[in-house]
Write a protein that holds these residues in place. Structure first.
Motif, short mmCIF file in Angstrom:
data_model
loop_
_atom_site.label_atom_id
_atom_site.label_comp_id
_atom_site.label_asym_id
_atom_site.label_seq_id
_atom_site.Cartn_x
_atom_site.Cartn_y
_atom_site.Cartn_z
N VAL A 1 0.79 -1.33 -0.11
CA VAL A 1 0.01 -0.10 -0.03
C VAL A 1 0.88 1.30 -0.06
CG1 VAL A 1 -1.65 1.37 1.21
CG2 VAL A 1 -1.87 -0.90 1.08
N LEU A 2 1.79 1.33 0.85
CA LEU A 2 2.88 2.50 0.72
C LEU A 2 3.37 2.70 -0.32
CD1 LEU A 2 4.23 2.41 4.58
CD2 LEU A 2 2.09 3.43 3.79
N ALA A 3 4.02 1.52 -1.15
CA ALA A 3 4.56 1.66 -2.33
C ALA A 3 3.64 2.39 -3.43
CB ALA A 3 5.18 0.32 -2.80
N ALA A 4 2.51 1.94 -3.45
CA ALA A 4 1.50 2.34 -4.36
C ALA A 4 1.13 3.99 -3.87
CB ALA A 4 0.34 1.48 -4.43
N MET A 5 1.27 4.14 -2.72
CA MET A 5 0.67 5.58 -2.38
C MET A 5 1.97 6.48 -2.46
SD MET A 5 -1.37 6.45 0.96
CE MET A 5 -2.63 5.41 0.60
N SER A 6 3.05 5.94 -2.57
CA SER A 6 4.27 6.85 -2.81
C SER A 6 3.95 7.51 -4.05
CB SER A 6 5.77 6.16 -2.53
OG SER A 6 5.72 5.41 -3.51
N HIS A 7 3.59 7.17 -4.99
CA HIS A 7 3.38 7.68 -6.52
C HIS A 7 2.46 8.91 -6.37
CE1 HIS A 7 5.54 4.37 -8.45
NE2 HIS A 7 4.90 3.77 -7.76
N ARG A 8 1.48 8.79 -5.40
CA ARG A 8 0.86 10.02 -5.24
C ARG A 8 1.46 11.36 -4.60
NH1 ARG A 8 -4.33 8.93 -7.28
NH2 ARG A 8 -4.32 7.09 -8.45
N CYS A 9 2.46 11.06 -4.07
CA CYS A 9 3.20 12.27 -3.12
C CYS A 9 3.45 13.37 -4.20
CB CYS A 9 4.22 11.62 -2.36
SG CYS A 9 3.88 10.30 -1.13
N PRO A 10 3.37 14.52 -3.62
CA PRO A 10 3.99 15.74 -4.33
C PRO A 10 5.36 15.73 -4.73
CG PRO A 10 2.39 16.58 -2.54
CD PRO A 10 2.76 15.11 -2.24
N SER A 11 5.62 16.29 -5.81
CA SER A 11 7.09 16.25 -6.31
C SER A 11 7.69 17.38 -5.72
CB SER A 11 7.22 16.34 -7.81
OG SER A 11 6.52 15.25 -8.37
N LEU A 12 9.10 17.09 -5.24
CA LEU A 12 10.07 18.27 -4.86
C LEU A 12 11.35 17.86 -5.25
CD1 LEU A 12 10.80 20.53 -2.99
CD2 LEU A 12 10.94 18.81 -1.19
N ASP A 13 11.88 18.72 -6.15
CA ASP A 13 13.24 18.53 -6.43
C ASP A 13 14.31 19.52 -5.52
OD1 ASP A 13 15.92 17.99 -7.55
OD2 ASP A 13 15.11 18.91 -9.64
N ALA A 14 14.62 18.84 -4.42
CA ALA A 14 15.37 19.24 -3.33
C ALA A 14 16.75 19.56 -3.75
CB ALA A 14 15.29 18.74 -1.88
N THR B 1 12.65 0.64 -2.17
CA THR B 1 12.87 0.53 -3.53
C THR B 1 12.13 1.37 -4.37
OG1 THR B 1 13.34 -1.85 -3.25
CG2 THR B 1 13.03 -1.11 -5.43
N THR B 2 10.81 1.42 -4.21
CA THR B 2 10.03 2.43 -5.02
C THR B 2 10.52 3.94 -4.87
OG1 THR B 2 8.27 0.98 -4.83
CG2 THR B 2 7.74 3.12 -5.56
N LEU B 3 10.68 4.18 -3.55
CA LEU B 3 10.99 5.59 -3.29
C LEU B 3 12.27 5.93 -3.80
CD1 LEU B 3 10.09 5.78 0.57
CD2 LEU B 3 9.03 6.94 -1.33
N MET B 4 13.43 4.98 -3.97
CA MET B 4 14.78 5.24 -4.54
C MET B 4 14.62 5.23 -5.97
SD MET B 4 17.56 3.15 -2.37
CE MET B 4 16.59 1.65 -2.52
N ARG B 5 13.96 4.04 -6.65
CA ARG B 5 14.04 4.15 -8.14
C ARG B 5 12.89 5.14 -8.83
NH1 ARG B 5 14.70 -2.63 -8.89
NH2 ARG B 5 16.74 -2.62 -7.78
N ARG B 6 11.91 4.98 -8.32
CA ARG B 6 10.86 5.67 -8.89
C ARG B 6 10.69 7.51 -8.64
NH1 ARG B 6 7.52 1.83 -11.26
NH2 ARG B 6 6.73 3.74 -12.63
N ARG B 7 11.03 7.52 -7.46
CA ARG B 7 11.05 8.84 -6.80
C ARG B 7 11.99 9.72 -6.72
NH1 ARG B 7 6.16 10.58 -5.61
NH2 ARG B 7 6.96 12.55 -6.11
N ARG B 8 13.21 8.87 -6.85
CA ARG B 8 14.82 9.31 -7.05
C ARG B 8 15.00 10.11 -5.50
NH1 ARG B 8 16.44 6.77 -11.06
NH2 ARG B 8 15.17 7.15 -13.09
N CYS B 9 14.54 9.35 -4.43
CA CYS B 9 14.81 9.74 -3.10
C CYS B 9 16.22 9.04 -2.58
CB CYS B 9 13.65 9.52 -2.22
SG CYS B 9 12.26 10.43 -2.54
#
Length: 523
Positions: free
Chosen positions: A150-163, A321-329
């Motif tokens: 669920v959290l991996a799927a929900m991470s795609h809905r988080c706003p984007s931020l290029d810190a 893994t999703t946060l690193m590969r898909r959201r570039r965290c």
């Protein structure tokens, strides 16, 4: 018993039969954590019976979850799945009006190849409400992996931020480079902020003490400082089309700039525990930008390049893994904050990555250990055997070794060694520090073989699933349900006592029974 020290941890894999709950049980704690959500489990009557028995919530209590029951017509493709799901989602919107509907796929949706990901965007556009699809089905290894899905799927809905464009220098350099900003658009009106501004454009009640600042709205609808005032970061306003998330949640230092990159923690914990961990980090000068999941879906944290993330539970490898590969965290690989030793190591690792010097952690840990002495006297020198159930076994074993116990075997349904690398290293270090033998780690254990090993080793305590508790008790083995550790508050310095309360309860109970002369079972 003669202790045999190994240089490294020994790993085995039995690929045998094991018993655990279905991962759709994650609904039981996630629907309470995300207060404006509604969970729709798409499955058969079996799924409904399981949820009804496992959650124990009566229908008149109006819980924020429901079953979309698949019947023979659905499985044989005689009914239109899209039309039926759209009808249910419209009814949920009309009756409950949540901020998000989470579809939970089950084994049946996998077997009949139900295209949930294909239907969700169409229905979302039709009803005007976000729909998140999570396949938390029984094909996973452990029931806690439902939350991970669920959290991996929900991470795609988080706003984007290029810190990375804001935090161009390392935190240890003591300052942040001011980003290049465009000149204000012609005719734009200045905005006065007495104490600084949040990312959503609202005035902040407490902040800088050097007087008022003047901001103006730029071409991309972001806030820019007017010449002559204190430089500040450009913060996109709510509704900005620049594609960048806000920096709301970051506290400002005296010079108007945050002194470390954004930090987002992921893992579902009770609100009281999240506040405790956030306060522990705040004592080290680290502000938590947000939690995944947040208390409300509309308050999901901003993610993107330059944002640091750190997990609080060992079963969240798919989310990491999703946060690193898909959201570039950037993932902070740390032990998990379970027990005083784990919490200290977790905070120290975050401090080292964000360029902070830990303050007072050694004294804090020592104080907590002193308060646990009455429990430590009960477990010191005792042995424990983990059969494996919820993926918390490595962290709990490490804590119990530090308490003075001997761990014979750690059974675990599944383990991502990269995600738990720091925890495994701390386990090995703790065993050597305490002079305890390194435990055997068995992935996907065969319960039949485990029962044979338990009969040979005769541990003082077996932490097991509910299926094997009574048979082991009948053979004179003290047992504790592993599922209790999943729902108990075990994270942080303040909850270490709760772990030992659960561990020692069967030991204290049977010790009291022996005092009454009840030391054998009548078969």
């Amino acid at each position: 018993m003669e202790t045999d020290f190994n240089d490294t941890l020994a790993f085995d894999c039995e690929t045998g039969n094991y018993h655990t709950f279905c991962p759709i049980s994650c609904v039981s704690w996630l629907y309470q954590k995300i207060e404006d959500s509604f969970f729709l489990v798409i499955g058969t009557k079996t799924c409904g019976y399981f949820l009804q028995n496992a959650l124990g919530v009566m229908i008149f209590a109006e819980p924020r979850y429901a079953m979309a029951e698949l019947e023979e017509g659905d499985i044989s493709a005689q009914l239109n799945d899209y039309r039926e799901l759209k009808r249910l989602c419209l009814k949920i919107k009309e009756d409950r009006n949540p901020s998000v509907i989470v579809w939970i796929g089950t084994c049946t949706t996998e077997i009949i190849k139900m295209d949930l990901e294909g239907m969700a965007p169409r229905i979302e556009a039709d009803i005007g409400m976000p729909i998140v699809v999570a396949r938390a089905n029984g094909l996973d290894y452990a029931f806690t992996q439902g939350e991970d899905t669920v959290l991996a799927a929900m991470s795609h809905r988080c706003p984007s931020l290029d810190a990375s464009k804001v935090y161009q220098s390392l935190p240890s350099e003591g300052h942040l480079k001011t980003p290049v900003v465009d000149l204000p658009a012609k005719g734009s009106l200045p905005i006065k902020a007495e104490q600084g501004l949040h990312g959503n454009g609202e005035t902040q009640s407490k902040g800088e003490s050097n007087g008022a600042l003047l901001f103006t709205k730029g071409r991309d609808n972001s806030l820019l400082p007017i010449s002559g005032t204190t430089p500040s970061l450009a913060l996109p306003l709510k509704g900005s089309r620049s594609g960048l998330g806000t920096l709301s949640g970051l506290e400002r230092s005296g010079n108007g700039s945050a002194d470390h990159p954004p930090l987002v923690l992921f893992g579902s914990l009770p609100d009281s525990v999240t506040r405790q961990l956030s306060m522990e980090l705040k004592k080290q000068g680290i502000t938590v930008s947000g939690w995944l999941p947040s208390q409300r879906y509309t308050e999901l944290p901003s993610l993107g390049d330059g944002v640091y993330v750190c997990g609080v539970n060992p079963f969240l490898s798919r989310t990491a893994t999703t946060l690193m590969r898909r959201r570039r965290c950037k993932l902070i690989g740390a032990p998990f904050p379970i027990g005083p030793d784990g919490t200290r190591a977790w905070i120290e690792k975050i401090c080292s990555v964000l360029g902070k010097e830990p303050i007072g952690l050694e004294e804090r840990e020592a104080t907590v250990w002193n308060t646990l002495e009455d429990y430590l006297a009960l477990v010191r020198g005792k042995s424990v055997f983990f059969m494996g159930d919820n993926l918390l076994e490595i962290s709990l074993a490490r804590f119990l070794v530090r308490c003075g116990m001997i761990v014979y075997e750690i059974g675990i349904p599944y383990m991502d060694r990269r995600f738990q690398a720091a925890e495994l290293a701390l386990l090995e270090e703790t065993c050597k520090r305490m002079g305890a033998p390194l435990p055997r780690i068995v992935e996907k254990p065969d319960n039949y073989h485990q029962v044979q090993r338990i009969r040979e080793l005769k541990p003082d305590l077996a932490i097991t699933g509910m299926a094997h508790a009574n048979p082991l008790e009948a053979r004179g083995i003290n047992t504790k349900w592993s599922v209790e550790f999943t729902f108990a508050q075990i994270h942080g310095f303040g909850n270490s006592r709760d772990i030992l309360e659960l561990v020692t309860r069967p030991l204290r109970r049977n010790h009291s029974l022996e005092g009454l002369g009840w030391n054998s079972f009548v078969l």
